[in-house]
Scaffold this active site. Structure first.
Site, PDB file in Angstrom:
ATOM      1  N   CYS A   1       0.833  -1.221   0.000  1.00  0.00           N
ATOM      2  CA  CYS A   1       0.000   0.000   0.000  1.00  0.00           C
ATOM      3  C   CYS A   1       0.860   1.261   0.000  1.00  0.00           C
ATOM      4  O   CYS A   1       0.334   2.371  -0.112  1.00  0.00           O
ATOM      5  CB  CYS A   1      -0.937   0.005   1.190  1.00  0.00           C
ATOM      6  SG  CYS A   1      -2.037  -1.419   1.218  1.00  0.00           S
TER       7      CYS A   1
ATOM      8  N   CYS B   1     -13.126   1.026   8.551  1.00  0.00           N
ATOM      9  CA  CYS B   1     -12.256   0.457   7.510  1.00  0.00           C
ATOM     10  C   CYS B   1     -12.257   1.316   6.248  1.00  0.00           C
ATOM     11  O   CYS B   1     -13.301   1.840   5.854  1.00  0.00           O
ATOM     12  CB  CYS B   1     -12.759  -0.923   7.090  1.00  0.00           C
ATOM     13  SG  CYS B   1     -12.935  -2.099   8.432  1.00  0.00           S
ATOM     14  N   SER B   2     -11.109   1.410   5.584  1.00  0.00           N
ATOM     15  CA  SER B   2     -11.083   1.996   4.242  1.00  0.00           C
ATOM     16  C   SER B   2     -11.785   1.008   3.309  1.00  0.00           C
ATOM     17  O   SER B   2     -11.810  -0.196   3.573  1.00  0.00           O
ATOM     18  CB  SER B   2      -9.635   2.226   3.798  1.00  0.00           C
ATOM     19  OG  SER B   2      -8.940   0.997   3.772  1.00  0.00           O
TER      20      SER B   2
ATOM     21  N   LYS C   1     -10.196   6.417   4.444  1.00  0.00           N
ATOM     22  CA  LYS C   1     -11.513   5.985   4.926  1.00  0.00           C
ATOM     23  C   LYS C   1     -12.645   6.481   4.025  1.00  0.00           C
ATOM     24  O   LYS C   1     -13.529   5.710   3.665  1.00  0.00           O
ATOM     25  CB  LYS C   1     -11.718   6.507   6.362  1.00  0.00           C
ATOM     26  CG  LYS C   1     -13.117   6.288   6.908  1.00  0.00           C
ATOM     27  CD  LYS C   1     -13.377   4.822   7.139  1.00  0.00           C
ATOM     28  CE  LYS C   1     -14.799   4.383   6.971  1.00  0.00           C
ATOM     29  NZ  LYS C   1     -15.370   4.399   5.638  1.00  0.00           N
TER      30      LYS C   1
ATOM     31  N   HIS D   1      -9.283   3.962  -1.106  1.00  0.00           N
ATOM     32  CA  HIS D   1      -7.918   3.441  -0.966  1.00  0.00           C
ATOM     33  C   HIS D   1      -7.597   2.442  -2.078  1.00  0.00           C
ATOM     34  O   HIS D   1      -7.521   1.234  -1.849  1.00  0.00           O
ATOM     35  CB  HIS D   1      -7.777   2.808   0.425  1.00  0.00           C
ATOM     36  CG  HIS D   1      -6.419   2.286   0.769  1.00  0.00           C
ATOM     37  ND1 HIS D   1      -5.252   2.784   0.220  1.00  0.00           N
ATOM     38  CD2 HIS D   1      -6.030   1.292   1.627  1.00  0.00           C
ATOM     39  CE1 HIS D   1      -4.216   2.113   0.717  1.00  0.00           C
ATOM     40  NE2 HIS D   1      -4.662   1.207   1.565  1.00  0.00           N
TER      41      HIS D   1
END
Ligand code: COA
Length: 382
Positions: free
Chosen positions: A83, A204-205, A326, A330
């Site tokens: 990431c 969570c994203s 978020k 992402h």
């Protein structure tokens, strides 16, 4: 080393982009950056991407992307650091310009996660296969362990975690490129479905598609392309133990702290000099840990600072004005470059309703896996 500036920026909206392919996302972002700078050629291209091979069956992204941009022949290669791939691509492009090897270099990131792949399984390849994934853990699971460790060590509460999501959705609601543009309440976050205890859906994203690109050149040539160049004042990178269980304190992101210290040292600046920052909030707990590792708050105090409004637009240190991972989304390989674009917009004074008043120095923090690699950049309005 030469001084380096960003002179153009372009990105796609983030979201479930079913009608755009991986290459479309790259080309849209890259053309946006070239048009923004009025540039018509490139000396080199870096493509940040975590897993084109597993998400859409496409590797060898360097030549593919150069070709579809109409620039076959230009040196072009993919950079992978899970990431943190986008941040790592930006760092590689920075050094290519700083070294004097090239003048016009595109740093980009792209990911297409919504195309039918087993997203949770693909993302898990960024964790330690032998000691973590083999036993069934996923990324929400790893960050849930970090959250539990932070709660045990510092008394961080479920309300603290939820406050991160509420704040980032409030910021993201002001961002036309964000995947989720709706505000959420503390009660909605705390009542959303459980993913990995204590993390819920709204901690969570999301799973996202998107591309982002910035054009770099030597600062001394920047005015040929823009009257608002943004100088890259520093880059810092560090790694840590890959497996969470091998870290001294799972609630402390030591690679983020080491990358930040390198960047602060290179910039000859400290955390109190930063006016606005984008940090890697892949899960709400990650933002709290990043705030502490970047020394924006004391260790263990990030939850309290968030609830007190210190990290909101108008607060002491506005964090994730874009909506963060978020709310903005992402698309993993694109994230590090998109973070830089938010800071470029802030320092240019072009962030609209999200504008942080008088922002002159900005920071981005991008990380891979459960924090085993991290890249920090510091930017300055010229
Ligand atoms: N935030 C807010 N809303 C979300 C969301 C998120 N992260 N993820 C999904 N949603 C919404 C969807 O839009 C959908 O809404 P709708 O019913 O109104 O259409 C609903 O929630 C359910 O979506 P779905 O796609 O079925 O969710 P899911 O259960 O398959 O996935 C997660 C949810 C949290 C598991 C998934 O987003 C995820 O894995 N996130 C983490 C990604 C990650 O690990 N990234 C790398 C970090 S290191």
């Amino acid at each position: 080393m030469r001084e380096v500036a960003i002179v153009g920026a372009g990105m796609t909206p983030f979201g479930e982009l079913w009608t755009s392919s991986l290459r479309d996302l790259f080309v849209d972002a890259a053309l946006g950056a070239l048009r923004d700078a009025g540039a018509d050629h490139l000396d080199a291209i870096y493509v940040g991407n975590m897993s084109g091979g597993q998400f859409v069956g496409q590797e060898h992204l360097g030549p593919l992307m150069a070709d579809h941009l109409g620039m076959a022949g230009v040196p072009s290669m993919r950079v992978e650091s899970a990431c943190a791939s986008g941040g790592a691509a930006l760092r590689a492009a920075f050094f290519e310009v700083a070294s004097g090897a090239s003048d016009l270099v595109l740093a980009s990131g792209v990911e297409k996660m919504n195309d039918g792949a087993d997203v949770t399984g693909v993302l898990a390849t960024a964790a330690d296969q032998e000691s973590e994934v083999y036993h069934g853990i996923t990324f929400p699971g790893l960050y849930a362990l970090i959250a539990r460790a932070h709660m045990a060590a510092h008394g961080t509460t479920l309300e603290d975690l939820a406050a991160v999501s509420v704040k980032n959705h409030r910021h993201g609601a002001l961002n036309p490129k964000a995947q989720f543009r709706g505000e959420v309440t503390l009660a909605q976050v705390m009542g959303s479905s459980l993913v990995a205890d204590p993390l819920r859906l709204l901690h969570c994203s999301p799973v996202s598609d998107g591309g982002a690109a910035v054009l770099l050149c030597p600062l001394e040539r920047a005015r040929e392309f823009t009257d608002r160049p943004i100088k890259i004042r520093a880059t810092g990178m560090a790694t840590s133990a890959m497996a969470l269980a091998d870290r001294k304190d799972p609630a402390y992101l030591d690679a983020v702290a080491a990358a930040a210290n390198r960047a602060y040292e290179m910039a000859r600046l400290g955390p109190t000099d930063i006016d606005v920052a984008e940090v890697h909030d892949c899960f709400a707990i990650a933002e709290l840990c990043a705030l502490e590792a970047l020394c924006f708050t004391e260790r263990g105090r990030a939850g309290e600072a968030t609830r007190a409004g210190e990290t909101t637009i108008g607060g002491r240190i506005p964090i994730n004005t874009s909506g963060g991972l978020k709310s903005k989304g992402h698309p993993v390989g694109a994230t590090g470059v998109a973070q830089a674009i938010e800071i470029v917009e802030q320092l240019r004074g072009e962030a609209g309703d999200r504008q942080v008043k008088d922002a002159a120095i900005g920071l981005t923090q991008n990380m891979g896996g459960s924090g085993a690699s991290s890249v920090v950049h510091i930017f300055e309005r010229v």
